[in-house]
Design a protein around this motif. Structure first.
Motif, mmCIF file in Angstrom:
data_model
loop_
_atom_site.group_PDB
_atom_site.id
_atom_site.type_symbol
_atom_site.label_atom_id
_atom_site.label_comp_id
_atom_site.label_asym_id
_atom_site.label_seq_id
_atom_site.Cartn_x
_atom_site.Cartn_y
_atom_site.Cartn_z
ATOM 1 N N SER A 149 67.977 -12.363 12.888
ATOM 2 C CA SER A 149 66.611 -12.759 13.209
ATOM 3 C C SER A 149 65.658 -11.681 12.730
ATOM 4 C CB SER A 149 66.432 -12.964 14.717
ATOM 5 O OG SER A 149 65.108 -13.385 15.004
ATOM 6 N N SER A 150 64.410 -12.043 12.593
ATOM 7 C CA SER A 150 63.358 -11.064 12.335
ATOM 8 C C SER A 150 62.674 -10.724 13.647
ATOM 9 C CB SER A 150 62.343 -11.632 11.341
ATOM 10 O OG SER A 150 61.767 -12.825 11.859
ATOM 11 N N ASP A 151 61.822 -9.725 13.616
ATOM 12 C CA ASP A 151 60.970 -9.376 14.767
ATOM 13 C C ASP A 151 61.784 -9.101 16.026
ATOM 14 O OD1 ASP A 151 58.813 -9.777 13.102
ATOM 15 O OD2 ASP A 151 58.488 -11.838 13.751
ATOM 16 N N VAL A 152 62.759 -8.230 15.920
ATOM 17 C CA VAL A 152 63.599 -7.866 17.060
ATOM 18 C C VAL A 152 63.184 -6.486 17.555
ATOM 19 C CG1 VAL A 152 65.961 -7.447 17.863
ATOM 20 C CG2 VAL A 152 65.513 -9.221 16.132
ATOM 21 N N SER A 153 63.021 -6.356 18.871
ATOM 22 C CA SER A 153 62.661 -5.083 19.492
ATOM 23 C C SER A 153 63.809 -4.598 20.366
ATOM 24 C CB SER A 153 61.406 -5.228 20.363
ATOM 25 O OG SER A 153 60.305 -5.682 19.617
ATOM 26 N N ILE A 154 63.873 -3.289 20.567
ATOM 27 C CA ILE A 154 64.842 -2.700 21.496
ATOM 28 C C ILE A 154 64.101 -2.352 22.787
ATOM 29 C CG2 ILE A 154 66.494 -0.854 21.907
ATOM 30 C CD1 ILE A 154 67.305 -2.835 19.717
ATOM 31 N N LEU A 155 64.632 -2.815 23.902
ATOM 32 C CA LEU A 155 64.018 -2.576 25.196
ATOM 33 C C LEU A 155 64.951 -1.783 26.096
ATOM 34 C CD1 LEU A 155 62.470 -6.084 25.976
ATOM 35 C CD2 LEU A 155 61.385 -4.140 24.841
ATOM 36 N N LEU A 156 64.359 -0.845 26.837
ATOM 37 C CA LEU A 156 65.089 -0.040 27.818
ATOM 38 C C LEU A 156 64.361 -0.152 29.148
ATOM 39 C CD1 LEU A 156 65.646 3.158 25.629
ATOM 40 C CD2 LEU A 156 67.332 1.375 26.123
ATOM 41 N N PRO A 157 64.525 -1.252 29.869
ATOM 42 C CA PRO A 157 63.735 -1.454 31.089
ATOM 43 C C PRO A 157 64.021 -0.462 32.197
ATOM 44 C CG PRO A 157 65.403 -3.157 30.859
ATOM 45 C CD PRO A 157 65.388 -2.400 29.569
ATOM 46 N N ALA A 158 65.137 0.269 32.111
ATOM 47 C CA ALA A 158 65.421 1.318 33.092
ATOM 48 C C ALA A 158 65.667 2.652 32.401
ATOM 49 C CB ALA A 158 66.620 0.941 33.951
ATOM 50 N N ALA A 184 65.490 -7.619 22.070
ATOM 51 C CA ALA A 184 64.620 -8.723 22.469
ATOM 52 C C ALA A 184 64.180 -9.487 21.225
ATOM 53 C CB ALA A 184 63.411 -8.198 23.229
ATOM 54 N N TYR A 185 64.461 -10.769 21.202
ATOM 55 C CA TYR A 185 64.159 -11.639 20.071
ATOM 56 C C TYR A 185 62.824 -12.350 20.297
ATOM 57 C CZ TYR A 185 68.800 -10.875 18.069
ATOM 58 O OH TYR A 185 69.901 -10.298 17.469
ATOM 59 N N PRO A 186 62.295 -13.030 19.269
ATOM 60 C CA PRO A 186 61.004 -13.706 19.440
ATOM 61 C C PRO A 186 60.946 -14.645 20.641
ATOM 62 C CG PRO A 186 61.550 -13.588 17.115
ATOM 63 C CD PRO A 186 62.734 -13.048 17.854
ATOM 64 N N ASN A 187 62.042 -15.315 20.965
ATOM 65 C CA ASN A 187 62.019 -16.211 22.123
ATOM 66 C C ASN A 187 61.805 -15.466 23.436
ATOM 67 O OD1 ASN A 187 62.335 -18.537 20.625
ATOM 68 N ND2 ASN A 187 64.553 -18.633 20.890
ATOM 69 N N PHE A 188 62.171 -14.200 23.476
ATOM 70 C CA PHE A 188 61.908 -13.388 24.664
ATOM 71 C C PHE A 188 60.405 -13.278 24.894
ATOM 72 C CE2 PHE A 188 61.412 -9.326 26.936
ATOM 73 C CZ PHE A 188 62.349 -9.464 27.955
ATOM 74 N N ARG A 189 59.669 -13.109 23.806
ATOM 75 C CA ARG A 189 58.218 -12.997 23.920
ATOM 76 C C ARG A 189 57.580 -14.346 24.269
ATOM 77 N NH1 ARG A 189 59.723 -9.119 20.146
ATOM 78 N NH2 ARG A 189 59.719 -10.521 18.357
ATOM 79 N N VAL A 190 58.232 -15.439 23.884
ATOM 80 C CA VAL A 190 57.738 -16.756 24.290
ATOM 81 C C VAL A 190 57.876 -16.920 25.804
ATOM 82 C CG1 VAL A 190 58.065 -19.247 24.075
ATOM 83 C CG2 VAL A 190 58.231 -17.803 22.049
ATOM 84 N N ILE A 191 58.996 -16.481 26.359
ATOM 85 C CA ILE A 191 59.160 -16.539 27.817
ATOM 86 C C ILE A 191 58.065 -15.729 28.498
ATOM 87 C CG2 ILE A 191 60.677 -16.009 29.773
ATOM 88 C CD1 ILE A 191 63.048 -16.346 27.866
#
Length: 427
Positions: free
Chosen positions: A303-312, A321-328
């Motif tokens: 996929s394109s536009d993938v981010s790495i997240l570290l919530p803790a 996190a993929y584009p659909n994560f941002r849609v949610i």
């Protein structure tokens, strides 16, 4: 469903303060809320009190003229507002700003509990045929829709019982959310005028979020659908079909992509640059893999536009996190909420729990402590652009800058240990 709603906040460690509409789902289980309303309305939800009529009845007379000028029929207005009184509980909840917040793992423990997973699987099986039809029409993963339903109203067990007209009229009158209240109340009257629902059945949360998947009225007007074909968009019906289809429509309108996941748990390579773990930094899955990022169960889905997240932070699980994560997040603009929806959907579909452990020895900072952190960081030269107790992008940037200056991992994670280190620096 809705765009962004006002409400109380639930902080989830790295997610900062999460603004949500008045909760109607089981608070002890998930403490979440927000149908498709969580992005725009929150930015305007709290404002300086405006001059208002001396009494609620005087305000109703004044607002009647505005409603009629907007095309609401007198009979519709009078029926809807008959017997409506100022709701003191709504006023109380509207002004509530909790001092103490929950860590993201505590939030997820409730949001993706074993009972919710079990009920979600039962609902997915029970509604498999209709959810397949909804998924095909809108191109949205049915389990994501089921997961949103679970978080918003515990699968319809509790979507609020306050008359929506009353809650919104109260918000419009009491001042702090006057603009939001009036806008949503006019939209609610339009819904009643269209015949989708009767005033006695139009119930929801204290902030006017309605039905199984908690749409605010303006989002209902924009995205609710009559999937059953009975001539009404009934997101309150016991079968929940219109509500589930409306949620899928909302996600589709905001860019849901068929195929790629919403989020994938990953392992980071040694020497990973934690400053790149930011939702504003997007690369292709192949680019992340080229530097050693791997899904815990193999390679990253393309996929394109993938981010790495570290919530803790660096001590907790890492996610792609993929584009659909941002849609949610257009449904509810909170990292913790989007992660809960994505993970609950995966668990409903049979996936395993997260593999990495959460840093459960940490604790979430209180609002006062976050304000102290912002004040001290700014005094040290790491400007947070305000002291409001909300850890947003500006505050996280300041945290990263401080961490770099102190020789710490610049993961932007806010914790009690970080506050103590800032205190020791004399800020």
């Amino acid at each position: 469903m809705t765009k962004s709603r006002p409400g109380w906040t639930i902080a989830a460690a790295a997610a900062g303060a999460i603004v949500m509409a008045g909760c109607s789902s089981n608070a002890t289980e998930s403490q979440t809320t927000s149908g498709s309303n969580v992005t725009a309305a929150t930015t305007q939800s709290v404002q300086a009190p405006q001059p208002r009529p001396a009494t609620f009845d005087a305000w109703k007379r004044q607002f009647r003229a505005k409603a009629l000028a907007s095309g609401i029929a007198p009979a519709v207005f009078d029926r809807a507002m008959q017997g409506v009184r100022l709701n003191r509980k709504v006023v109380e909840l509207s002004g509530r700003q909790p001092e103490f917040t929950r860590a993201i793992w505590e939030y997820l423990d409730g949001a993706v509990s074993s009972s919710r997973i079990s009920t979600g699987r039962q609902q997915a099986d029970r509604k498999a045929q209709i959810m397949s039809q909804i998924g095909q029409r809108y191109g949205v993963d049915p389990n994501i829709v089921i997961a949103i339903w679970g978080l918003e109203s515990s699968f319809g067990a509790n979507f609020g019982s306050i008359p929506v007209v009353q809650s919104l009229a109260t918000l419009a009158y009491e001042g702090r959310r006057q603009k939001f209240g009036e806008e949503q109340l006019l939209a609610a009257l339009k819904i009643l005028q269209a015949g989708d629902i009767s005033p006695d059945r139009m119930v929801g949360s204290w902030a006017g979020a309605m039905g199984h998947t908690q749409f605010i009225p303006t989002s209902f007007l924009d995205y609710a659908v009559d999937f059953t074909g009975d001539g009404r968009r009934d997101i309150w019906a016991s079968d929940a079909i219109d509500a589930l289809a409306s949620t899928a429509n909302y996600l589709a309108k905001f860019g849901w992509r068929t195929g790629p996941p919403a989020v994938v748990e990953v392992k980071l390579p040694q020497g990973f640059d934690y400053a790149t773990a930011d939702d504003k930094i997007k690369r292709t899955a192949d680019e992340w893999q080229a530097i050693g990022v791997r899904a815990v169960n193999g390679s990253l889905p393309p996929s394109s536009d993938v981010s790495i997240l570290l919530p803790a932070g660096a001590r907790g699980p890492a996610f792609a996190a993929y584009p659909n994560f941002r849609v949610i997040k257009r449904y509810n603009n909170a990292t913790a909420y989007a992660l809960a929806v994505a993970h609950l959907a995966d668990r409903i579909g049979g996936s395993a729990p997260f593999q990495a452990s959460w840093p459960r020895d940490d604790r979430a900072l209180s609002r006062t402590e976050k304000q102290e952190l912002q004040s001290r960081l700014t005094a040290l030269g790491f400007d947070t652009k305000g002291v409001d107790g909300i850890i947003g992008p500006n505050s996280r940037t300041a945290v990263r800058q401080f961490q770099k200056s102190a020789g710490l991992i610049p993961d932007g994670y806010v914790s009690a240990a970080l506050l103590q280190q800032v205190r020791q620096r004399g800020g």
